[in-house]
Design a protein around this motif. Structure first.
Motif, PDB file in Angstrom:
ATOM      1  N   GLU A 173       0.880  -1.086  -0.001  1.00 34.13           N
ATOM      2  CA  GLU A 173       0.097   0.041  -0.445  1.00 34.13           C
ATOM      3  C   GLU A 173       0.723   1.357   0.022  1.00 34.13           C
ATOM      4  O   GLU A 173       1.976   1.460   0.879  1.00 34.13           O
ATOM      5  N   GLN A 174       0.518   1.884  -1.018  1.00 33.57           N
ATOM      6  CA  GLN A 174       1.545   3.537  -1.016  1.00 33.57           C
ATOM      7  C   GLN A 174       0.157   4.414  -0.272  1.00 33.57           C
ATOM      8  O   GLN A 174      -0.523   4.756  -0.858  1.00 33.57           O
ATOM      9  N   ARG A 175       0.889   5.625   1.080  1.00 38.03           N
ATOM     10  CA  ARG A 175      -0.319   5.941   1.063  1.00 38.03           C
ATOM     11  C   ARG A 175       0.632   7.272   1.370  1.00 38.03           C
ATOM     12  O   ARG A 175       2.347   7.819   1.947  1.00 38.03           O
ATOM     13  N   PHE A 176      -0.102   8.847   2.040  1.00 40.16           N
ATOM     14  CA  PHE A 176       0.679   9.516   1.961  1.00 40.16           C
ATOM     15  C   PHE A 176      -0.772  10.456   3.108  1.00 40.16           C
ATOM     16  O   PHE A 176      -1.767  10.349   2.759  1.00 40.16           O
ATOM     17  N   THR A 177      -0.245  10.984   4.180  1.00 41.71           N
ATOM     18  CA  THR A 177      -1.254  11.236   4.795  1.00 41.71           C
ATOM     19  C   THR A 177      -1.081  12.544   5.514  1.00 41.71           C
ATOM     20  O   THR A 177       0.610  13.001   6.139  1.00 41.71           O
ATOM     21  N   PHE A 178      -1.543  13.636   5.006  1.00 44.16           N
ATOM     22  CA  PHE A 178      -0.996  14.876   5.282  1.00 44.16           C
ATOM     23  C   PHE A 178      -2.175  15.518   6.468  1.00 44.16           C
ATOM     24  O   PHE A 178      -3.303  15.263   6.188  1.00 44.16           O
ATOM     25  N   PRO A 179      -1.050  16.162   7.694  1.00 40.36           N
ATOM     26  CA  PRO A 179      -2.513  17.088   8.445  1.00 40.36           C
ATOM     27  C   PRO A 179      -2.691  18.456   8.605  1.00 40.36           C
ATOM     28  O   PRO A 179      -3.214  18.415   7.004  1.00 40.36           O
ATOM     29  N   GLN A 180      -3.854  18.071   9.065  1.00 39.87           N
ATOM     30  CA  GLN A 180      -5.162  18.612   8.337  1.00 39.87           C
ATOM     31  C   GLN A 180      -5.142  20.505   9.440  1.00 39.87           C
ATOM     32  O   GLN A 180      -5.470  20.284  10.071  1.00 39.87           O
ATOM     33  N   PRO A 181      -4.729  21.926   8.634  1.00 43.94           N
ATOM     34  CA  PRO A 181      -5.063  22.835   9.350  1.00 43.94           C
ATOM     35  C   PRO A 181      -5.974  23.187   9.563  1.00 43.94           C
ATOM     36  O   PRO A 181      -7.022  23.259   9.361  1.00 43.94           O
ATOM     37  N   ASP A 182      -5.762  24.465  10.510  1.00 47.44           N
ATOM     38  CA  ASP A 182      -6.753  25.663  10.462  1.00 47.44           C
ATOM     39  C   ASP A 182      -7.025  26.444   9.468  1.00 47.44           C
ATOM     40  O   ASP A 182      -6.535  26.282   9.001  1.00 47.44           O
ATOM     41  N   GLN A 183      -8.534  26.877  10.000  1.00 48.42           N
ATOM     42  CA  GLN A 183      -9.241  27.881   9.215  1.00 48.42           C
ATOM     43  C   GLN A 183      -8.838  28.919   9.143  1.00 48.42           C
ATOM     44  O   GLN A 183      -9.137  29.365   9.875  1.00 48.42           O
ATOM     45  N   LEU A 184      -8.223  29.573   8.304  1.00 51.89           N
ATOM     46  CA  LEU A 184      -7.883  30.958   7.805  1.00 51.89           C
ATOM     47  C   LEU A 184      -8.951  31.833   7.401  1.00 51.89           C
ATOM     48  O   LEU A 184      -9.950  31.612   6.445  1.00 51.89           O
ATOM     49  N   SER A 185      -9.628  33.078   7.724  1.00 49.50           N
ATOM     50  CA  SER A 185      -9.954  33.617   7.255  1.00 49.50           C
ATOM     51  C   SER A 185      -9.761  34.191   5.147  1.00 49.50           C
ATOM     52  O   SER A 185      -8.015  34.254   6.155  1.00 49.50           O
ATOM     53  N   PRO A 186     -10.092  34.587   4.592  1.00 51.55           N
ATOM     54  CA  PRO A 186      -9.771  34.058   2.949  1.00 51.55           C
ATOM     55  C   PRO A 186      -9.810  36.253   2.904  1.00 51.55           C
ATOM     56  O   PRO A 186     -10.629  36.636   3.669  1.00 51.55           O
ATOM     57  N   PRO A 187      -8.573  36.198   2.021  1.00 44.86           N
ATOM     58  CA  PRO A 187      -7.117  35.464   1.165  1.00 44.86           C
ATOM     59  C   PRO A 187      -6.652  35.223   2.496  1.00 44.86           C
ATOM     60  O   PRO A 187      -6.740  35.556   3.375  1.00 44.86           O
ATOM     61  N   ILE A 188      -5.632  33.704   2.643  1.00 42.44           N
ATOM     62  CA  ILE A 188      -5.288  34.140   2.946  1.00 42.44           C
ATOM     63  C   ILE A 188      -3.202  34.704   2.210  1.00 42.44           C
ATOM     64  O   ILE A 188      -2.636  34.557   3.396  1.00 42.44           O
ATOM     65  N   LEU A 189      -3.446  34.532   1.353  1.00 42.51           N
ATOM     66  CA  LEU A 189      -2.125  35.969   1.256  1.00 42.51           C
ATOM     67  C   LEU A 189      -2.752  36.589  -0.114  1.00 42.51           C
ATOM     68  O   LEU A 189      -3.404  35.978  -1.208  1.00 42.51           O
ATOM     69  N   ARG A 190      -2.297  37.678  -0.372  1.00 43.88           N
ATOM     70  CA  ARG A 190      -3.046  38.679  -1.515  1.00 43.88           C
ATOM     71  C   ARG A 190      -1.256  38.995  -1.974  1.00 43.88           C
ATOM     72  O   ARG A 190      -0.102  39.472  -1.483  1.00 43.88           O
ATOM     73  N   ILE A 191      -0.510  39.532  -3.274  1.00 43.92           N
ATOM     74  CA  ILE A 191       0.119  40.451  -3.603  1.00 43.92           C
ATOM     75  C   ILE A 191      -0.164  40.978  -4.717  1.00 43.92           C
ATOM     76  O   ILE A 191      -0.644  41.014  -5.564  1.00 43.92           O
ATOM     77  N   GLU A 192       0.013  42.976  -4.434  1.00 46.97           N
ATOM     78  CA  GLU A 192      -0.501  43.642  -5.176  1.00 46.97           C
ATOM     79  C   GLU A 192       0.919  44.494  -5.786  1.00 46.97           C
ATOM     80  O   GLU A 192       2.095  44.665  -5.141  1.00 46.97           O
ATOM     81  N   GLY A 193       0.120  44.748  -6.787  1.00 45.71           N
ATOM     82  CA  GLY A 193       1.569  45.685  -8.101  1.00 45.71           C
ATOM     83  C   GLY A 193       3.134  44.944  -7.270  1.00 45.71           C
ATOM     84  O   GLY A 193       3.842  45.927  -7.907  1.00 45.71           O
ATOM     85  N   GLY A 194       3.020  43.593  -7.557  1.00 39.77           N
ATOM     86  CA  GLY A 194       4.151  43.014  -7.053  1.00 39.77           C
ATOM     87  C   GLY A 194       5.396  42.943  -8.325  1.00 39.77           C
ATOM     88  O   GLY A 194       5.259  42.659  -9.600  1.00 39.77           O
ATOM     89  N   ALA A 195       6.936  42.964  -8.071  1.00 45.23           N
ATOM     90  CA  ALA A 195       7.794  42.799  -9.178  1.00 45.23           C
ATOM     91  C   ALA A 195       9.201  41.864  -8.014  1.00 45.23           C
ATOM     92  O   ALA A 195       9.008  42.080  -7.532  1.00 45.23           O
ATOM     93  N   ALA A 196       9.070  40.788  -9.059  1.00 46.28           N
ATOM     94  CA  ALA A 196      10.328  39.780  -8.472  1.00 46.28           C
ATOM     95  C   ALA A 196      11.586  39.857  -9.601  1.00 46.28           C
ATOM     96  O   ALA A 196      11.259  39.471 -10.107  1.00 46.28           O
ATOM     97  N   GLY A 197      13.017  39.234  -8.795  1.00 44.97           N
ATOM     98  CA  GLY A 197      13.486  38.501  -9.386  1.00 44.97           C
ATOM     99  C   GLY A 197      15.151  38.256  -8.581  1.00 44.97           C
ATOM    100  O   GLY A 197      15.302  37.921  -7.466  1.00 44.97           O
ATOM    101  N   TYR A 198      16.353  38.732  -9.416  1.00 42.80           N
ATOM    102  CA  TYR A 198      17.418  38.992  -9.068  1.00 42.80           C
ATOM    103  C   TYR A 198      18.708  39.490  -9.546  1.00 42.80           C
ATOM    104  O   TYR A 198      18.606  40.165 -10.377  1.00 42.80           O
ATOM    105  N   ASP A 199      19.249  40.128  -8.444  1.00 46.02           N
ATOM    106  CA  ASP A 199      20.085  40.740  -8.278  1.00 46.02           C
ATOM    107  C   ASP A 199      19.894  42.171  -9.437  1.00 46.02           C
ATOM    108  O   ASP A 199      20.074  42.599  -9.887  1.00 46.02           O
TER     109      ASP A 199
END
Length: 615
Positions: A294-320
């Motif tokens: 038997e192959q299995r994965f058991t993920f623990p369940q998180p508690d509930q958060l109010s939406p949204p849990i994450l926002r990005i506004e006007g973002g820019a990302a990169g390196y150097d």
């Protein structure tokens, strides 16, 4: 035709094959499946002759070319395009000889052969393959040394696809491809003109790119018709019948044994008892099918958060100081299941790092719920596991106050049982390491789980277990994966990372596949530049070329019809004429291959003539 006949092979006394046999007709595309460790890669080494059989025979047609990807392309100063072109050694040798040949007859032979193998379109074909595997036109001109090992594996794959060996051996080719590259490879293999053997755990690839499945189990080989889903259904039915027959036989055996035990020493029943003893001795045991672990994965369940849990506004990302992504306006709720689409190099991993707070924004802002927990899995994290520690020691270091029994239970929930829990990471398989990394990523019951290519080292059963675990998981999932089957079952939203930004993709995965494989339908064509009309001599030359091509097609059609009539004779397939049948089948395959090329040359010649006559 590939003929595997009664082969046997052992490694350190452990048999991998015992009198295993299979026949793969020329031109078939076959997926090879079986549990990890059963010998799939070893079979490839035996076919290539890298190791010797203990018994039996593996036979290929004379002069058959066998090709595969054994290692990455070397880190040389040669450009990607030239590296791929050099993989066709016949073409390279003929071109080199053409530079020095002086005998007119030999020059004519060289030019004829170069035309036969379509040598003059080779550069365009090589560029098309590199493009399909994710290399831009500018990158194709760069030296191999400018690319990492994973990208050089793609160059090696491009080389063997370009060389078009008679027998193509591919061992997990999608492990170093993104989804876009995997979909292109799937389409390419469907059109590949020769025999393909493909080891893969990608269920969708095995459904679409092959027409047969070669199953390795109990040291034997069984060839099934159809893709992976058809194989899985057929095997399940076979196992059910086998299990039922084993139960019936066991009941019959118990009944006979009961009679023998009761009456073997009674004079009036001794003869009947002896008869039943003989029946028991002659009864061939039916072994019930071995149950898969038997192959299995058991993920623990998180508690509930109010939406949204994450926002990005006007973002820019990169390196150097150089932005890879701009104009990022994104929102994630806890019930989101999002797949990131887009070719490698467009910024999918960069976005994953931004979302996981591993890469700060250059512009804009990232707003996360105050109690947000994020789990992050990426392939490079397998290298960050401590090789000298066991999985149990990894968890004990991360959870020093948790009793060992509870830690072992967590490991078992990811399929890492007692033996693996106490084994040093360096000695674990790639799949077991991936399970440990997934466990560590989900240890804190994250509200947001980010998975960057989680399936590379997982077999089909483990991938199905991952689908089940993600289906039951109550947190948000952001996923980058080349496994189309996994994405289609898990993701309900698609984000396309392209042209320096991220946008919602309105279609589904099937429409994305269609868009990806038919870009010419969505891109406007460039207007053609006006050209001067052709000369009379040029028109005469083009008409002559078209007539020569047409004559060649007619000749090959005649040869095809004669061979087809020969192959339609039932007597040809008598067991004693197997070798003769193989010869005629090979000739037919060669004529069909030549006919396909000849028809292509004829069509191109007619197109050139038509264009010239209307210019």
């Amino acid at each position: 035709m590939l003929r595997i006949e009664d082969i046997s092979y052992s490694v350190e006394g452990r048999p991998l094959f015992e009198r295993a046999s299979a026949i793969v007709p020329a031109g078939h595309k076959v997926g090879i499946v079986g549990r990890n460790g059963t010998g799939k890669t070893t079979l490839f080494r035996l076919i290539r002759g890298e190791i010797s059989l203990d018994g039996g025979e593996i036979a290929l047609p004379p002069r058959a070319r066998v090709g595969g990807v054994a290692q990455e392309a070397p880190a040389s100063d040669i450009s990607l395009l030239d590296t791929v072109l050099a993989a066709d050694t016949e073409r390279a040798g003929l071109l080199a000889e053409a530079e020095t040949a002086t005998d007119p007859a030999r020059i004519a032979e060289i030019q004829t052969r170069l035309a036969d193998i379509d040598a003059w379109s080779a550069e365009a074909r090589a560029a098309s393959i590199l493009s399909g595997l994710g290399f831009s036109e500018a990158e194709q001109a760069m030296p191999c040394a400018a690319f990492s090992g994973g990208w050089r594996m793609r160059v090696a794959l491009a080389g063997v696809l370009f060389a078009q060996p008679d027998l193509l051996l591919l061992d997990e080719p999608t492990n170093y491809l993104d989804l876009e590259g995997a979909l292109w490879l799937e389409s390419y293999l469907q059109r590949y003109p020769h025999t393909v053997l493909l080891i893969s755990h990608d269920r969708e690839l095995l459904n679409r790119a092959v027409g047969h499945i070669l199953h390795l189990e109990n040291r034997r080989l069984t060839l099934w018709t159809g893709g992976y889903d058809a194989f899985a259904r057929g095997r399940a039915e076979q196992r059910a019948v086998q299990a039922a027959e084993a139960r019936k036989q066991e009941a019959r055996r118990a009944h006979l044994q009961s009679y023998v035990d009761r009456f073997r020493y009674k004079a009036d029943k001794a003869r009947q008892a002896q008869a039943r003893i003989k029946m028991l001795a002659k009864m061939e045991p039916i072994t019930p099918p071995e149950e898969a672990a038997e192959q299995r994965f058991t993920f623990p369940q998180p508690d509930q958060l109010s939406p949204p849990i994450l926002r990005i506004e006007g973002g820019a990302a990169g390196y150097d100081g150089r932005a890879v992504l701009r104009r990022l306006d994104l929102r994630i709720d806890q019930d989101d299941r999002i797949a990131l689409l887009g070719r490698n190099g467009q910024g999918k991993s960069t976005l994953a790092k931004v979302l996981s707070d591993r890469l700060p924004l250059m512009e804009g802002r990232r707003v996360a719920a105050s109690k947000l927990r994020i789990g992050y899995f990426a392939q490079h994290q397998l290298d960050e596991l401590r090789a000298e520690e066991t999985p149990l020691q990894h968890l004990a270091r991360l959870r020093p106050d948790t009793p060992p029994a509870r830690l072992r239970a967590r490991l078992a929930g990811f399929g890492l049982h007692a033996a693996q829990a106490d084994t040093e990471v360096a000695r674990l398989s790639g799949g077991q390491k991936a399970r440990l990394a997934l466990l560590i990523a989900t240890l804190d019951a994250p509200h947001l789980l980010i998975l960057d290519e989680p399936t590379n080292h997982l077999d089909i059963e483990s991938r199905e277990a991952l689908v089940e675990a993600l289906t039951e998981y109550s947190g948000a999932v952001i996923m980058v994966a080349h496994d189309f089957h996994l994405l289609s079952l898990v993701a309900d939203r698609l984000w396309l990372v392209s042209n320096g930004t991220v946008q919602a993709y309105d279609g589904d995965l099937e429409s994305y596949r269609a868009d990806l494989l038919a870009p010419e339908r969505t891109q406007p064509k460039k207007p053609a530049k006006p050209r001067p009309g052709p000369s009379k001599e040029r028109l005469t030359e083009l008409r002559s070329e078209a007539r020569r091509c047409e004559a060649r097609v007619e000749k090959l059609n005649e040869m095809r019809d004669k061979l087809a009539k020969k192959l339609a004779d039932p007597d040809l397939y008598a067991p004693e004429r197997a070798d003769e049948a193989a010869v005629w089948q090979r000739k037919y395959a060669e004529v069909m291959e030549g006919l396909e090329r000849a028809e292509g040359l004829w069509m191109r010649a007619m197109e050139k003539l038509e264009a010239a006559e209307t210019a």
